[in-house]
Design an enzyme around this catalytic site. Structure first.
Site, mmCIF file in Angstrom:
data_model
loop_
_atom_site.group_PDB
_atom_site.id
_atom_site.type_symbol
_atom_site.label_atom_id
_atom_site.label_comp_id
_atom_site.label_asym_id
_atom_site.label_seq_id
_atom_site.Cartn_x
_atom_site.Cartn_y
_atom_site.Cartn_z
ATOM 1 N N THR A 1 -18.113 6.956 13.309
ATOM 2 C CA THR A 1 -18.676 6.168 14.406
ATOM 3 C C THR A 1 -18.650 4.699 14.001
ATOM 4 O O THR A 1 -18.413 4.362 12.838
ATOM 5 C CB THR A 1 -20.132 6.576 14.705
ATOM 6 N N TYR B 1 -34.455 3.788 5.908
ATOM 7 C CA TYR B 1 -33.697 4.659 6.802
ATOM 8 C C TYR B 1 -33.997 6.126 6.496
ATOM 9 O O TYR B 1 -34.279 6.918 7.399
ATOM 10 C CB TYR B 1 -32.206 4.366 6.656
ATOM 11 N N SER C 1 -21.696 4.757 22.448
ATOM 12 C CA SER C 1 -20.570 5.071 21.570
ATOM 13 C C SER C 1 -20.967 6.204 20.639
ATOM 14 O O SER C 1 -22.107 6.677 20.658
ATOM 15 C CB SER C 1 -20.158 3.836 20.739
ATOM 16 N N LYS D 1 -35.780 8.973 8.961
ATOM 17 C CA LYS D 1 -35.103 10.207 9.329
ATOM 18 C C LYS D 1 -35.852 11.433 8.808
ATOM 19 O O LYS D 1 -35.837 12.499 9.454
ATOM 20 C CB LYS D 1 -33.662 10.190 8.832
ATOM 21 N N ASN E 1 -31.108 9.819 20.479
ATOM 22 C CA ASN E 1 -30.033 9.512 19.539
ATOM 23 C C ASN E 1 -30.047 8.065 19.062
ATOM 24 O O ASN E 1 -29.493 7.771 18.006
ATOM 25 C CB ASN E 1 -28.675 9.815 20.186
ATOM 26 N N ILE F 1 -21.947 9.295 18.420
ATOM 27 C CA ILE F 1 -22.578 10.588 18.638
ATOM 28 C C ILE F 1 -23.173 10.690 20.037
ATOM 29 O O ILE F 1 -22.993 11.692 20.733
ATOM 30 C CB ILE F 1 -23.656 10.835 17.569
ATOM 31 N N ARG G 1 -28.710 -0.304 24.086
ATOM 32 C CA ARG G 1 -29.201 -1.694 24.034
ATOM 33 C C ARG G 1 -28.260 -2.680 24.704
ATOM 34 O O ARG G 1 -28.694 -3.536 25.475
ATOM 35 C CB ARG G 1 -29.428 -2.088 22.568
#
Length: 246
Positions: free
Chosen positions: A191, A156, A13, A160, A87, A15, A35
């Site tokens: 998203t 997070y 789904s 990144k 991704n 990006i 997954r």
């Protein structure tokens, strides 16, 4: 058989699916991985309906053996890898005094460790593509949080930032092999990952997954002598950024 091939993780789904669709339209044979089997198969069916050549491989993308099997299956089907899209990712916000080891490990494993292992397993095929056309591409989904750390999203943000740093290192290490890496650094993207915030930030004010895919399309177009190490996507005026986007 497609003349060029791409592997996209986190492609069920958002990006990842938008990038996979763009690559299919550009004529790439696709391996897509994610997954959850049911979501991945739904995405695969939609891509097949559009006439794209692909295989879909579900499983845990933070597991080393599964990563090896995904790359091996791609090699078996296509025999080449021109574009790798790392991704797959997850965001889990917690204040620093309440960070749990489970959420810490989940983000480190999927957002950063998995990416490194996909490079390791794929670099042989990428070098072969780079030797052929000097434009093998690795796309790594980071986040605007990988450029400026965010409160509550500290882990997070750290992962990144790691994606951005690893991308920079790979451009130095693999430049002579015709392999170019780019970190995508978006703010809010419409998203499923941003569903929980859409009561405060309307979806129509967010970046579209297709916007990210168009950025990747540009990477396919530039000459071998041009490296784009990162692309920052943000709302007009800067917008709100404190949110997982990758």
């Amino acid at each position: 058989m497609a003349q060029r091939a791409a592997l996209v993780t986190g492609a069920s789904s958002g990006i990842g699916l938008a990038i996979a669709r763009m690559l299919g339209a550009e004529g790439y044979g696709l391996t897509i991985a994610a997954r959850r089997p049911e979501k991945l198969e739904e995405a695969a069916a939609s891509l097949r309906d559009e006439g794209f050549e692909l295989q879909a491989i579900p499983g845990n993308l933070s597991d080393e053996e599964h990563i090896q099997s995904v790359v091996a299956a791609h090699r078996e089907k296509y025999g080449r890898l021109d574009v790798l899209v790392n991704n797959a990712g997850v965001g889990a916000g917690q204040p620093v005094g309440e960070i749990t080891a489970k959420r810490l490990d989940l983000q480190l494993d999927l957002n950063l460790r998995s990416l490194v292992l996909f490079y390791r397993e794929s670099v042989g095929m990428l070098r072969e593509a780079g030797a052929e056309h000097r434009n093998a591409i690795v796309v790594n989904t980071a986040s605007i949080s990988g450029k400026s750390g965010e409160a509550w999203l500290s882990v997070y943000s750290a992962t990144k930032h790691g994606v951005v740093g690893f991308t920079e290192a790979m451009n130095k290490e693999l430049a002579g092999d015709g392999i170019k890496s780019c970190a995508l650094c978006p703010g809010f993207v419409d998203t499923p990952m941003t569903d929980f915030v859409k009561g405060a930030v309307p979806a129509d004010q967010m970046i579209r997954p297709e916007d990210i895919a168009e950025g990747v399309r540009m990477l396919l177009r530039v000459s071998p002598g041009c490296v784009i190490p990162e692309i920052i996507f943000q709302q007009p005026g800067g917008g709100l950024t404190g949110q997982p986007a990758g």
